[in-house]
Structures are given as C-alpha cells and as structure tokens.
Scaffold this motif. Sequence first.
Motif, PDB file in Angstrom:
ATOM      1  N   LEU A   1      60.134  39.173  47.756  1.00 29.03           N
ATOM      2  CA  LEU A   1      59.351  38.332  48.657  1.00 29.03           C
ATOM      3  C   LEU A   1      57.896  38.595  48.292  1.00 29.03           C
ATOM      4  N   THR A   2      57.138  37.560  47.998  1.00 37.16           N
ATOM      5  CA  THR A   2      55.774  37.788  47.487  1.00 37.16           C
ATOM      6  C   THR A   2      54.718  36.979  48.245  1.00 37.16           C
ATOM      7  N   ALA A   3      53.478  37.421  48.110  1.00 33.77           N
ATOM      8  CA  ALA A   3      52.328  36.664  48.623  1.00 33.77           C
ATOM      9  C   ALA A   3      51.125  37.024  47.760  1.00 33.77           C
ATOM     10  N   ASP A   4      50.217  36.086  47.610  1.00 32.85           N
ATOM     11  CA  ASP A   4      48.997  36.373  46.850  1.00 32.85           C
ATOM     12  C   ASP A   4      47.902  36.811  47.798  1.00 32.85           C
ATOM     13  N   VAL A   5      47.262  37.938  47.475  1.00 30.11           N
ATOM     14  CA  VAL A   5      46.217  38.505  48.332  1.00 30.11           C
ATOM     15  C   VAL A   5      44.928  38.595  47.530  1.00 30.11           C
ATOM     16  N   TYR A   6      43.901  37.936  48.045  1.00 30.77           N
ATOM     17  CA  TYR A   6      42.605  38.022  47.375  1.00 30.77           C
ATOM     18  C   TYR A   6      41.722  39.010  48.122  1.00 30.77           C
ATOM     19  N   SER A   7      41.150  39.964  47.428  1.00 26.41           N
ATOM     20  CA  SER A   7      40.242  40.922  48.045  1.00 26.41           C
ATOM     21  C   SER A   7      38.792  40.500  47.801  1.00 26.41           C
ATOM     22  N   TYR A   8      38.084  40.174  48.896  1.00 25.98           N
ATOM     23  CA  TYR A   8      36.669  39.828  48.764  1.00 25.98           C
ATOM     24  C   TYR A   8      35.865  41.057  48.365  1.00 25.98           C
ATOM     25  N   THR A   9      36.295  42.224  48.904  1.00 21.63           N
ATOM     26  CA  THR A   9      35.577  43.462  48.613  1.00 21.63           C
ATOM     27  C   THR A   9      35.650  43.785  47.123  1.00 21.63           C
ATOM     28  N   LYS A  10      36.862  43.656  46.566  1.00 21.72           N
ATOM     29  CA  LYS A  10      37.043  44.028  45.160  1.00 21.72           C
ATOM     30  C   LYS A  10      36.967  42.835  44.219  1.00 21.72           C
ATOM     31  N   GLN A  11      36.947  41.646  44.793  1.00 27.61           N
ATOM     32  CA  GLN A  11      36.917  40.400  44.004  1.00 27.61           C
ATOM     33  C   GLN A  11      38.030  40.354  42.976  1.00 27.61           C
ATOM     34  N   GLU A  12      39.223  40.658  43.454  1.00 31.78           N
ATOM     35  CA  GLU A  12      40.388  40.542  42.582  1.00 31.78           C
ATOM     36  C   GLU A  12      41.576  40.062  43.401  1.00 31.78           C
ATOM     37  N   SER A  13      42.541  39.487  42.688  1.00 32.04           N
ATOM     38  CA  SER A  13      43.721  38.970  43.357  1.00 32.04           C
ATOM     39  C   SER A  13      44.942  39.779  42.949  1.00 32.04           C
ATOM     40  N   ASN A  14      45.813  40.047  43.918  1.00 29.10           N
ATOM     41  CA  ASN A  14      47.064  40.753  43.621  1.00 29.10           C
ATOM     42  C   ASN A  14      48.220  39.982  44.211  1.00 29.10           C
ATOM     43  N   THR A  15      49.343  39.987  43.490  1.00 33.04           N
ATOM     44  CA  THR A  15      50.559  39.472  44.099  1.00 33.04           C
ATOM     45  C   THR A  15      51.279  40.664  44.699  1.00 33.04           C
ATOM     46  N   ILE A  16      51.411  40.667  46.031  1.00 32.69           N
ATOM     47  CA  ILE A  16      52.095  41.784  46.672  1.00 32.69           C
ATOM     48  C   ILE A  16      53.571  41.434  46.837  1.00 32.69           C
ATOM     49  N   SER A  17      54.427  42.452  46.823  1.00 30.82           N
ATOM     50  CA  SER A  17      55.856  42.143  46.907  1.00 30.82           C
ATOM     51  C   SER A  17      56.646  43.208  47.656  1.00 30.82           C
ATOM     52  N   ILE A  18      57.700  42.726  48.287  1.00 33.67           N
ATOM     53  CA  ILE A  18      58.682  43.591  48.950  1.00 33.67           C
ATOM     54  C   ILE A  18      60.055  43.053  48.559  1.00 33.67           C
ATOM     55  N   SER A  19      60.960  43.941  48.237  1.00 34.84           N
ATOM     56  CA  SER A  19      62.313  43.519  47.897  1.00 34.84           C
ATOM     57  C   SER A  19      62.982  42.881  49.116  1.00 34.84           C
ATOM     58  N   SER A  20      63.654  41.758  48.899  1.00 33.38           N
ATOM     59  CA  SER A  20      64.272  41.044  50.019  1.00 33.38           C
ATOM     60  C   SER A  20      65.381  41.866  50.670  1.00 33.38           C
TER      61      SER A  20
END
Length: 198
Positions: A92-111
Amino acid sequence: MENLKKKIKQEGIALSDSVLKVDTFLNHQVDPQLMKEIGEVFANRFANLGVTKVVTLESSGIAPAVFTALTLNVPLIFARKKKSLTLNEDLLTADVYSYTKQESNTISISSKFLSEQDHVLLIDDFLANGQAAEGLLEVVTKAGATTAGIGILIEKAFQDGGKRLREKGYRVESLAMISELEAGKVTFTEEEIMYESI
Ligand code: G4P
C-alpha cells in the motif's frame, strides 16, 4: 507535556525561524525514558477507542511509537520510505512530498499488516505541513482501515498541517505546540496548556 517542553527548552536549537534541531533526544540520539513517558501519555489519551495498530513513518517516529504500542498492547507498523529487499509482497503506497527537505518519497506498508478490521493510531515526531501524516492516512484508507487519531510530539503551529488535519475532522493531539521559532528561542502556544494535567 511538561517534560517534553522542558527538554526542548534545554536542548532544542532553533536553526532558523522554521526548523528546530532536537537530535540529542529524538532525531539522532534517543532518550528512552522520555520516549517511554510519551508512549504512556499517548496510550492514555487514545485509550478505550479500540486501537488495533500503531502506525508511524521511519525513522524518528519509531521510538515514541513503539512505547505507545507497548502500552496499548498492540503491534507497531512503521511505513518504509525506501524500497526494501524483503518487502516484495502487495504494497500500500502514497507519495509524500517534504517541503522541509524538498524531496519526494513513496512510502509503503505491506498490505498483510493492515486490513479493514484495523483502527489505527498514527504517531509521528514532527507535524509541519502535514504531508507525512496525510501520506500515512492515505495508506490507512487504501487498506480499508479507520483512524482513531494522530499523536504528535512536536507540532509547529505556525505551519498549517495541524489546522488542515483538524479541519478534516481528525483528532490531533500534540504534546508540544510551538507558535514561534527564532534564533535561540522557542515559544509554545497557550492551547497546549489544556493538556498539561495529563
Ligand atoms: P510534514 O510531513 O509535516 O509536511 O513535514 P515536512 O515535509 O516539512 O518534514 C519532513 C521531515 O522533516 C520529517 O522528517 C519531519 O519530521 C522533519 N521536520 C519537519 N520540521 C522539522 C523541524 O523543525 N525539526 C526537525 N528536526 N525535523 C523537522 P523525516 O524526513 O521523516 O525524518 P526522520 O523521521 O527520518 O528523522
């Protein structure tokens, strides 16, 4: 929460008017006694809500989240920010953009760790723009699970993450709310006082 605020006052360093460095007890070195106390406070505030899992995002959310989960006697799941060698099942994923770090990560948890039977308590170290919390909420929703609330150690009340989450109806409990940062000075908001007795 008095002990957390005291620690921030004693050891926190305002690097700018928007970033607080707390690496002596939270973001690098960890104070386990304080994390244990924090876990107990969160467990107390979110008691009797039927929480089945605590969810956080690696890495700094893990220490307070594990003590919260221990006290609530439920498992802790930490969402991953990077692909794992062994995490290869349905994600299960979501894209998270960090304004502080100015980078994007796809976060994930196993279903396999979250389902529609779960009622989740989210825990995180900082709440700034709320992107991490919103990404975690997206993952929880994708699992069909529900959210009991969000526990935050340090909320930067001058950024709008907390406001947005509360407007959406989420119960957000922050143990230290900062209204202002300036070189060498941290100011807490008055609102936090209503939780002081716990
Ligand atoms: P948001 O999730 O509320 O939108 O926050 P933002 O993108 O601005 O911040 C992303 C990362 O920066 C998060 O850590 C967050 O905890 C951290 N952060 C935000 N503001 C501050 C601050 O004033 N001081 C400190 N020390 N950290 C801050 P992360 O990337 O998930 O790091 P980690 O959990 O791996 O340590």
